[in-house]
Design an enzyme around this catalytic site. Structure first.
Site: not given
Length: 806
Positions: A389-391, A394-395, A710, A752
């Site tokens: 997810p964002p934030g 990863k970078t 799901s 989840k």
């Protein structure tokens, strides 16, 4: 009788009258002063003519040949030239003619290529009295306006001197005025004020309306006043033009002088052996660069050919510029230059722990990847894909990988790239052509083995310009990028030593062939405790340092951070958390400037003043028969998903779905409904309930589109709870169901579980086939959770309702 016959009769009568007059008054009046009362007219649209001028005219033969022919057939050869108000003389009508014009004698007519060149001598003013022919050739009866005669008085002389002095001032500013003045003095003297005034007016570049006004002013003194005004305007205009011309000439002379001096300096330096010309200096620069490079045989041959071409091209030609830029790119690329990798596993672990808290499974994967490279002696031919997810960092993990290896790091985003030329470069067919992003990255890095990060690779697009995702295959595939061909260079460059690190929020939109070549590392979201430690150790100190404050200027205790995380930053990553901390620090900086006591203490109760009302609130604990909590995966991380079922009426069986559900979820609902209806008795429900019940199944947050395989188990549980009229326990679940009741595995288990912890749900039902994936979830996430694994739907029914035994 026709108009032309009538016109000829008028002209003949007029000519006879002129002859009689000439015979009776011979010796008393000059011949040119005896002018006919009926003349042909010629319209002019540019400017009027003044008496005393000899003017060449250029006109269209098709329109005015008849007029000049008619004038040529008369004995007096007089033509009336009159200004018209329309744009062109050819479209003039009698209403466009001004009332006063100038009588001219035609001296010479020459026709060539559809145009007529006519020389006329302007004699005297006249006023139009009556039209005789109102179509070309125009003709009219006119009255002549005699020039003022007699000896000029002192006032007229004063005006004449003023006009002469103004003309004298004009002479140095425009050499053309000198020739005009000579022609005037050949015919008239300065003591002729009337012709002097007309001559002065004709010199100016005034508008045709202003000049016509001078022509229509017959009295001498008012005419000279008007002439003096237009003459002074012309003088001011000429002075301004002279000033502008002088400024431009000075600038050009300065530039020319500098150019000549510079060229002389180059020649002198070249003769003394101090310096070389530009072309030789450029070629020597390229050869000097090549000494430090290890070019391939193909590249060396191409460079030699381009240098030979450059040596014979003119430096000002476009081809020279194209060749120079091409050689500049080739000689700046790091051919054969590789940085030495720091293959130290302990150092790598230390850097990863320093830059990132938690993410132990991710760090382990990276260390395993590095360990293989240490055994091989090099890290090459690998593509790491960080998905999460964002934030979640990863970078920054990509930067840490570059730090652990001691390599140069280059990052660019491929999100939204739609042009294949951005990847493989533009062909050298136009001036602005450039290499692709990867050749640019290698050049900027300065080594042939940097770490190149491709951000947002899941958002790359395709258009009519090509398919960039397919172009990436040649770049990233270790089997192909040994001989990567950039369209601009048109040379093979080895990219196999580059370590590619890609980031994505999801893998669904990444083309299969590209994803197949990548080493995928999943980054899930952070739980609240991990966010707390990240905020304490990294985010808050970084925001305080960015604000230029002392380290202990603002204090945010643990309770405040927990409240901040729960109320304002509950998403999977920590980007929103850092933004909120930044707001707190900025407001604290304002208070420090307002002499607030140091340090500023921020407590849980102060968050509303700093950040406003909480963005996230505790999820409503929906309860009652037919209400079940499911677990879902999104690109933003895991989420809880409540599903509601209610009986609307008993007038007929059936059901409907709402909540922006995609095709997959609609199919899951159909399967769940079919299974529960077919197995109602075995599941403890009354089979007759579904015979007459019309059921409404709803997934809240209807504005958000939801899809994915799901939710089958959750929908079946909601329908069963409604049929049995029993509320479900505080439990969350995920899994897909078949028509025979089998529970199939799903993805995103870690995300989840984090979502369930965030919602405060401790008991969870998972498909039995996901047990292996559950075991890989870090211990700190599994801690305190009660997990029930189900192979068939009947296995989980006892877990749904209180008081039942499984």
């Amino acid at each position: 009788m026709s108009d032309n016959d009538s016109l000829h009769e008028h002209l003949e009568a007029d000519a006879q009258e002129d002859n009689d007059l000439n015979e009776s008054e011979v010796g008393l009046t000059p011949a040119k002063a005896v002018l006919p009362a009926l003349i042909h007219l010629l319209p002019v649209a540019s400017r009027p003519f003044f008496p005393g001028q000899a003017v060449p005219l250029l006109m269209d033969a098709a329109h005015w040949s008849e007029t000049l022919k008619a004038v040529g057939e008369t004995e007096h050869k007089i033509l009336g030239v009159v200004l018209v108000g329309c744009e062109t003389a050819e479209e003039a009508t009698p209403s466009d003619f001004y009332r006063i014009g100038t009588a001219c004698r035609v001296h010479r007519v020459h026709e060539q290529k559809g145009h007529m060149q006519v020389l006329v001598e302007c004699l005297q003013r006249f006023r139009l009295q009556k039209w005789v022919a109102n179509r070309p050739p125009f003709a009219a009866c006119v009255d002549y306006l005699p020039e003022p005669s007699g000896r000029p008085d002192d006032q007229v002389k004063a005006y004449a001197m003023a006009v002469i002095n103004t003309i004298k001032e004009l002479l140095p500013l425009n050499p053309l005025y000198v020739e005009e003045l000579k022609m005037f003095l050949d015919r008239f003297g300065p003591e002729d004020p009337s012709h002097l005034a007309d001559f002065a007016a004709s010199l100016t570049t005034s508008t045709k309306e202003q000049l016509q006004e001078v022509l229509e002013t017959v009295p001498l003194l008012p005419r000279m006043e008007k002439v003096l005004v237009v003459l002074n305007n012309e003088l001011e205009l000429a002075r301004a033009q002279q000033k502008i011309r002088r400024t431009v000439e000075e600038r050009m002379q300065k530039q020319q002088r500098e150019f000549f001096l510079r060229e002389q300096l180059k020649v002198i330096q070249k003769e003394l052996g101090i310096a070389k010309d530009d072309r030789t200096a450029e070629i020597d620069k390229f050869r000097e660069r090549m000494k430090a490079l290890t070019l391939t045989e193909e590249a060396q041959k191409r460079v030699d050919e381009e240098l030979e071409k450059m040596a014979i091209l003119e430096t000002g030609s476009p081809e020279y510029s194209v060749t120079r830029n091409y050689l500049d790119w080739i000689t700046l690329l790091p051919w054969g230059k590789h940085s030495k990798d720091k293959l130290d596993l302990k150092r790598a672990r230390r850097i990863l722990d320093r830059d990132h808290y938690g993410l132990e499974d991710v760090k382990t994967r990276i260390l395993e990847f590095l360990a293989v490279g240490i055994h091989k002696g090099e890290i090459a031919g690998a593509i790491v894909l960080l998905v999460g997810p964002p934030g979640v960092g990863k970078t920054s993990i990509g930067r840490s990988i570059a730090d652990t290896l001691g390599r140069r790091f280059y990052r660019f985003s491929v999100g939204g790239i739609r042009d294949e030329a951005e990847i493989k470069g533009h062909r050298r067919t136009y001036i602005g052509a450039m290499p692709g992003k990867f050749i640019q990255a290698v050049k900027d890095a300065g080594t042939a083995n940097p770490v190149i990060m491709l951000d947002e690779i899941d958002k790359i697009g395709a258009s009519y310009r090509g398919d960039p995702a397919s172009a990436l295959l040649e770049v990233l595939d270790p089997e192909q990028n040994v001989d990567f061909l950039d369209h601009y260079l048109d040379l093979r460059f080895d990219l196999s030593k580059v370590l590619f690190v890609c980031t994505a929020n999801q893998t669904d939109t990444i083309p299969g062939p590209l994803l197949d070549r990548m080493e995928v590392i999943q980054l899930s979201g952070y739980i609240a405790e991990e966010k707390l430690q990240i905020a304490r150790r990294y985010l808050l100190p970084r925001q305080i340092a960015r604000a230029g404050l002392a380290r202990d200027a603002i204090k945010v205790n643990v309770a405040t951070l927990r409240a901040l995380i729960e109320g304002y930053a509950r998403d999977a990553g920590v980007r929103r958390l850092e933004k909120q901390l930044g707001k707190i620090v900025r407001k604290g900086a304002v208070k420090l400037l307002e002499d607030a006591p140091v340090p500023i203490q921020v407590g849980p109760a102060d968050l509303k003043d700093y950040l406003g009302s909480p963005v996230f609130r505790d999820e409503r604990k929906l309860s009652g028969p037919g209400v079940v909590t499911g677990l879902a995966w999104t690109a933003m991380g895991g989420a809880t998903l409540s599903i509601e079922a209610v009986r609307i009426h008993t007038l007929g069986r059936g059901y409907k779905l709402t909540g922006q559900l995609g095709d997959v979820m609609k199919e899951s609902a159909d399967i769940a409904y079919g299974y529960v209806v077919s197995r109602a008795a075995a599941l403890g429900a009354d089979p007759e309930f579904f015979e007459k019940a019309f059921i409404h199944l709803h997934v809240p947050a209807g504005a958000t589109r939801k899809d994915g395989p799901s939710a089958g188990v959750t929908m079946a549980s909601a329908l069963l709870s409604l049929a049995r009229n029993q509320p479900v326990r505080r439990i969350a679940m995920t899994g897909e169901i078949t028509l025979t009741g089998e529970v199939f595995p799903v993805g995103g288990i870690r995300e989840k579980l984090i979502a369930a912890r965030r919602a405060g749900i401790k008991e969870i039902i998972l498909p039995a086939d996901n047990a292996g994936e559950f075991d890989e979830v870090p211990e700190h996430i599994r801690k305190g959770l009660t997990i029930h694994f189900a192979t068939r739907f009947e296995d989980l029914v006892p877990r749904l309702f209180r008081g039942e035994k499984g």
